[in-house]
Design a protein around this motif. Structure first.
Motif, PDB file in Angstrom:
ATOM      1  N   GLU A 126       0.694  -1.337   0.048  1.00 26.12           N
ATOM      2  CA  GLU A 126       0.017  -0.100  -0.153  1.00 26.12           C
ATOM      3  C   GLU A 126       0.931   1.216  -0.016  1.00 26.12           C
ATOM      4  O   GLU A 126       0.486   2.243  -0.776  1.00 26.12           O
ATOM      5  CB  GLU A 126      -0.996   0.079   1.064  1.00 26.12           C
ATOM      6  CG  GLU A 126      -1.803   1.139   1.485  1.00 26.12           C
ATOM      7  CD  GLU A 126      -2.139   1.807   2.497  1.00 26.12           C
ATOM      8  OE1 GLU A 126      -3.205   2.599   2.501  1.00 26.12           O
ATOM      9  OE2 GLU A 126      -1.515   1.475   3.452  1.00 26.12           O
ATOM     10  N   SER A 127       2.079   1.210   0.786  1.00 27.98           N
ATOM     11  CA  SER A 127       2.660   2.543   0.785  1.00 27.98           C
ATOM     12  C   SER A 127       3.439   2.560  -0.715  1.00 27.98           C
ATOM     13  O   SER A 127       3.570   4.009  -0.813  1.00 27.98           O
ATOM     14  CB  SER A 127       3.959   2.325   1.978  1.00 27.98           C
ATOM     15  OG  SER A 127       4.514   1.199   1.654  1.00 27.98           O
ATOM     16  N   GLN A 168       0.668   4.167  -2.810  1.00 28.04           N
ATOM     17  CA  GLN A 168       0.382   5.607  -2.469  1.00 28.04           C
ATOM     18  C   GLN A 168       1.771   6.637  -2.938  1.00 28.04           C
ATOM     19  O   GLN A 168       1.248   7.689  -3.349  1.00 28.04           O
ATOM     20  CB  GLN A 168       0.344   5.814  -0.895  1.00 28.04           C
ATOM     21  CG  GLN A 168      -1.011   5.322  -0.391  1.00 28.04           C
ATOM     22  CD  GLN A 168      -1.327   6.236   1.031  1.00 28.04           C
ATOM     23  OE1 GLN A 168      -1.752   7.136   1.052  1.00 28.04           O
ATOM     24  NE2 GLN A 168      -1.639   5.139   1.862  1.00 28.04           N
ATOM     25  N   ARG A 169       2.861   6.201  -2.725  1.00 28.31           N
ATOM     26  CA  ARG A 169       3.938   7.066  -3.204  1.00 28.31           C
ATOM     27  C   ARG A 169       4.070   7.284  -4.485  1.00 28.31           C
ATOM     28  O   ARG A 169       4.145   8.389  -4.960  1.00 28.31           O
ATOM     29  CB  ARG A 169       5.156   6.304  -2.610  1.00 28.31           C
ATOM     30  CG  ARG A 169       6.637   7.060  -2.784  1.00 28.31           C
ATOM     31  CD  ARG A 169       7.898   6.331  -2.778  1.00 28.31           C
ATOM     32  NE  ARG A 169       7.855   4.839  -3.076  1.00 28.31           N
ATOM     33  CZ  ARG A 169       8.124   4.629  -4.563  1.00 28.31           C
ATOM     34  NH1 ARG A 169       8.206   5.522  -5.328  1.00 28.31           N
ATOM     35  NH2 ARG A 169       8.098   3.289  -4.825  1.00 28.31           N
ATOM     36  N   LYS A 171       0.922   9.588  -5.789  1.00 24.09           N
ATOM     37  CA  LYS A 171       1.569  11.004  -5.239  1.00 24.09           C
ATOM     38  C   LYS A 171       2.683  11.621  -6.272  1.00 24.09           C
ATOM     39  O   LYS A 171       2.461  12.847  -6.706  1.00 24.09           O
ATOM     40  CB  LYS A 171       1.888  11.156  -4.144  1.00 24.09           C
ATOM     41  CG  LYS A 171       0.969  10.795  -2.781  1.00 24.09           C
ATOM     42  CD  LYS A 171       1.460  10.958  -1.322  1.00 24.09           C
ATOM     43  CE  LYS A 171       0.281  10.561  -0.369  1.00 24.09           C
ATOM     44  NZ  LYS A 171       1.053  10.712   0.907  1.00 24.09           N
ATOM     45  N   TRP A 176      -4.710  -0.930  -2.734  1.00 26.41           N
ATOM     46  CA  TRP A 176      -4.578  -0.116  -3.857  1.00 26.41           C
ATOM     47  C   TRP A 176      -5.994   1.191  -3.415  1.00 26.41           C
ATOM     48  O   TRP A 176      -5.753   2.037  -4.303  1.00 26.41           O
ATOM     49  CB  TRP A 176      -5.168  -0.784  -5.262  1.00 26.41           C
ATOM     50  CG  TRP A 176      -4.040  -1.395  -5.894  1.00 26.41           C
ATOM     51  CD1 TRP A 176      -3.937  -2.803  -5.677  1.00 26.41           C
ATOM     52  CD2 TRP A 176      -3.180  -1.001  -6.978  1.00 26.41           C
ATOM     53  NE1 TRP A 176      -2.830  -3.022  -6.602  1.00 26.41           N
ATOM     54  CE2 TRP A 176      -2.353  -1.888  -7.494  1.00 26.41           C
ATOM     55  CE3 TRP A 176      -3.176   0.166  -7.687  1.00 26.41           C
ATOM     56  CZ2 TRP A 176      -1.541  -1.835  -8.417  1.00 26.41           C
ATOM     57  CZ3 TRP A 176      -2.116   0.337  -8.677  1.00 26.41           C
ATOM     58  CH2 TRP A 176      -1.403  -0.594  -8.861  1.00 26.41           C
ATOM     59  N   ASN A 195      -6.199   3.352  -1.283  1.00 30.38           N
ATOM     60  CA  ASN A 195      -5.738   4.612  -0.695  1.00 30.38           C
ATOM     61  C   ASN A 195      -4.937   5.358  -1.719  1.00 30.38           C
ATOM     62  O   ASN A 195      -5.033   6.632  -1.915  1.00 30.38           O
ATOM     63  CB  ASN A 195      -4.956   4.677   0.699  1.00 30.38           C
ATOM     64  CG  ASN A 195      -5.827   4.372   1.935  1.00 30.38           C
ATOM     65  OD1 ASN A 195      -6.990   4.226   2.110  1.00 30.38           O
ATOM     66  ND2 ASN A 195      -5.146   3.792   3.172  1.00 30.38           N
ATOM     67  N   GLY A 196      -4.123   4.577  -2.544  1.00 29.38           N
ATOM     68  CA  GLY A 196      -3.341   5.123  -3.637  1.00 29.38           C
ATOM     69  C   GLY A 196      -4.333   5.790  -4.712  1.00 29.38           C
ATOM     70  O   GLY A 196      -4.339   6.875  -5.098  1.00 29.38           O
ATOM     71  N   LEU A 245      -6.317   8.866  -4.163  1.00 25.91           N
ATOM     72  CA  LEU A 245      -5.566  10.335  -4.457  1.00 25.91           C
ATOM     73  C   LEU A 245      -5.412  10.499  -5.719  1.00 25.91           C
ATOM     74  O   LEU A 245      -4.869  11.558  -6.227  1.00 25.91           O
ATOM     75  CB  LEU A 245      -4.161  10.011  -3.822  1.00 25.91           C
ATOM     76  CG  LEU A 245      -4.013   9.809  -2.193  1.00 25.91           C
ATOM     77  CD1 LEU A 245      -2.636   9.620  -1.879  1.00 25.91           C
ATOM     78  CD2 LEU A 245      -4.711  10.941  -1.609  1.00 25.91           C
TER      79      LEU A 245
END
Length: 477
Positions: free
Chosen positions: A47-48, A51-52, A55, A79, A81-82, A85
């Protein structure tokens, strides 16, 4: 500009599998022959990481969109949260590295590695669950038809990126008492990103007066390379060059890619810009007559999608009911990119505007399949109307009509096509393009969240009325 390719996987299958996923992803990207470059960014496994990278895509001004593909199974909860965004256009590419199933080589290790049939369904579910606008293209990555679908989505995404920073200059206001060229500029900026502002014609005239002979000489050489004209018309043509140079100086100064003007507001100008506007469109600027900033913006966007294409501001002028043809033209401003043969510059009296006879580029439009687009403000929202047309060689010479012109038959048939256009509220000004595809228009409208009405060979009058009523429910507020 470029597109980012992001592959989905997870740590479940081990480092060897992940190395293979990485190698295969690079080969897929290298094998894509598309109009805009694609860059493989990473295989994301957590997940991280997702997101990275999302962004980073959002804040990269060169990134026009992201393409995702799940080589293995990639659990979709990671997927959420990413993707929530994501601010760039998204294409879900449902492919797999190998085209066929190898009879001898297939085992459980192979199955774990090549399971996009499994992983992309999980990925597709989360896109549906999030109700995010996205394009889905299915097929093997080496298939030219599959790549062609991605190419059209790319063009739409480029149009979106261009639209989000589009500035439109209005020289004067709209033609008086005209309804369809009006519109909510705030709504246009909220939905499309357009910044639409008015500039005084007097400011334009001041810059025109400061244009030098050397600047005009340079542009006259450019005209001579592209168009034929008579020596005795040179002074009139030079005045159009003066207008063009001044208009472009303001557009460059303001960072604008489209503009409008109207014959009712020419204070201080000797000629209505004809050749000047046509040549600016040929260089990629959008234009709308009589203050029609919506058509100016859409013309610029389509030209950005297809920079080497054949696109022009257009107007439905008159009908031939026997031949079942529409004569499309304008009093001056049609882009020479749609010309069938080498255009010529001519000078003739213009029975409107009360100014000197202007120079204009005269030609016949080429034959071929095309589309006309109309963006209208339907009250609280925008509607984009697309109609398929077939352009034909004009069956008459029309010797007393010294303007650029083309003829076409609308889909689904002449009379039904006219009725459908009127029912949908389509404007008399349009963008005519020989290049834009159904996929590109649909993707653009989907990404922008605006209503799309399509009129094609399968359209019926009753069906269109039903679709518009449904659109009122979906998009009305």
């Amino acid at each position: 500009m470029k597109f980012w390719f992001i592959t989905g996987s997870q740590f479940l299958y081990g480092e060897e599998t992940l190395r293979q996923v990485d190698e295969d992803s690079k080969k897929i990207v290298a094998g894509l022959k598309l109009p805009f470059p694609v860059e493989y960014k990473s295989t994301v496994k957590t997940e991280s990481e997702i997101q990275r990278i999302i962004k980073e895509a959002n804040f990269d001004d060169e990134c026009a969109g992201v393409i995702t593909f799940c080589h293995t199974f990639s659990p979709s909860k990671m997927w959420i949260n990413g993707l929530a965004l994501l601010q760039k256009p998204w294409l879900h590419f449902h492919t797999q590295f190998n085209e066929t199933i190898p009879n001898e080589a297939i085992d459980m290790d192979y199955m774990n590695l090549h399971q996009s049939a499994h992983g992309d369904r999980e990925h597709g579910f989360i896109g549906a669950r999030l109700r995010m606008p996205r394009a889905v293209v299915a097929g093997h990555w080496q298939d030219p038809e599959v790549q062609a679908k991605i190419a059209e989505w790319q063009r739409a995404a480029v149009g979106v990126m261009f639209s989000k920073s589009l500035k439109i200059v209005r020289f004067g206001d709209n033609m008086r008492e005209v309804a369809v060229t009006e519109g909510d500029k705030i709504e246009a900026q909220l939905k499309l990103g357009w910044q639409v502002n008015t500039f005084a014609v007097g400011d334009l005239v001041e810059i025109m007066n400061a244009v030098t002979d050397a600047e005009i000489d340079a542009l006259m050489k450019e005209y001579a390379e592209l168009y034929d004209y008579k020596k005795e018309d040179e002074e009139t043509i030079r005045y159009q060059a003066r207008e063009e140079i001044a208009i472009e100086k303001i557009l460059v100064r303001e960072g604008a890619k489209a503009y409008s003007n109207t014959f009712e507001d020419l204070h201080g100008m000797k000629q209505l810009p004809g050749l000047a506007t046509q040549h600016l469109m040929h260089k990629g600027y959008g234009f709308g007559a009589e203050g029609d900033w919506k058509t100016a913006g859409m013309t610029a966007i389509v030209k950005a999608m297809y920079p080497e294409g054949n696109t022009s501001f257009m107007e439905d002028y008159t009908y031939d009911y026997k031949q079942e043809l529409i004569l499309g033209s304008h009093m001056l401003e049609v882009c020479p990119s749609i010309a069938a043969d080498r255009p010529r510059i001519e000078v003739h009296k213009l029975g409107i505007g009360g100014k000197e006879p202007p120079a204009r580029i005269v030609f016949e439009g080429k034959a071929g399949s095309a589309k006309v687009l109309s963006l209208i403000d339907i009250g609280g929202r925008l509607r984009l109307i697309q109609q398929d047309i077939e352009c034909v060689k004009p069956f008459q010479s029309m010797p007393n009509l010294p303007v650029a012109r083309t003829m076409w038959r609308p889909a689904p048939s002449f009379l039904d096509g006219l009725e459908c256009w009127i029912i949908a509220g389509g404007a008399h000004h349009t963008v005519l393009s020989y290049d834009i595809s159904d996929e590109a228009v649909r993707s653009f409208a989907r990404i922008m969240g605006i209503e799309l009405v399509v009129i094609n060979k399968d359209t019926t009058v009753n069906g269109l009325e039903r679709d518009i009523m449904i659109g009122d429910v979906i998009y009305g507020r």
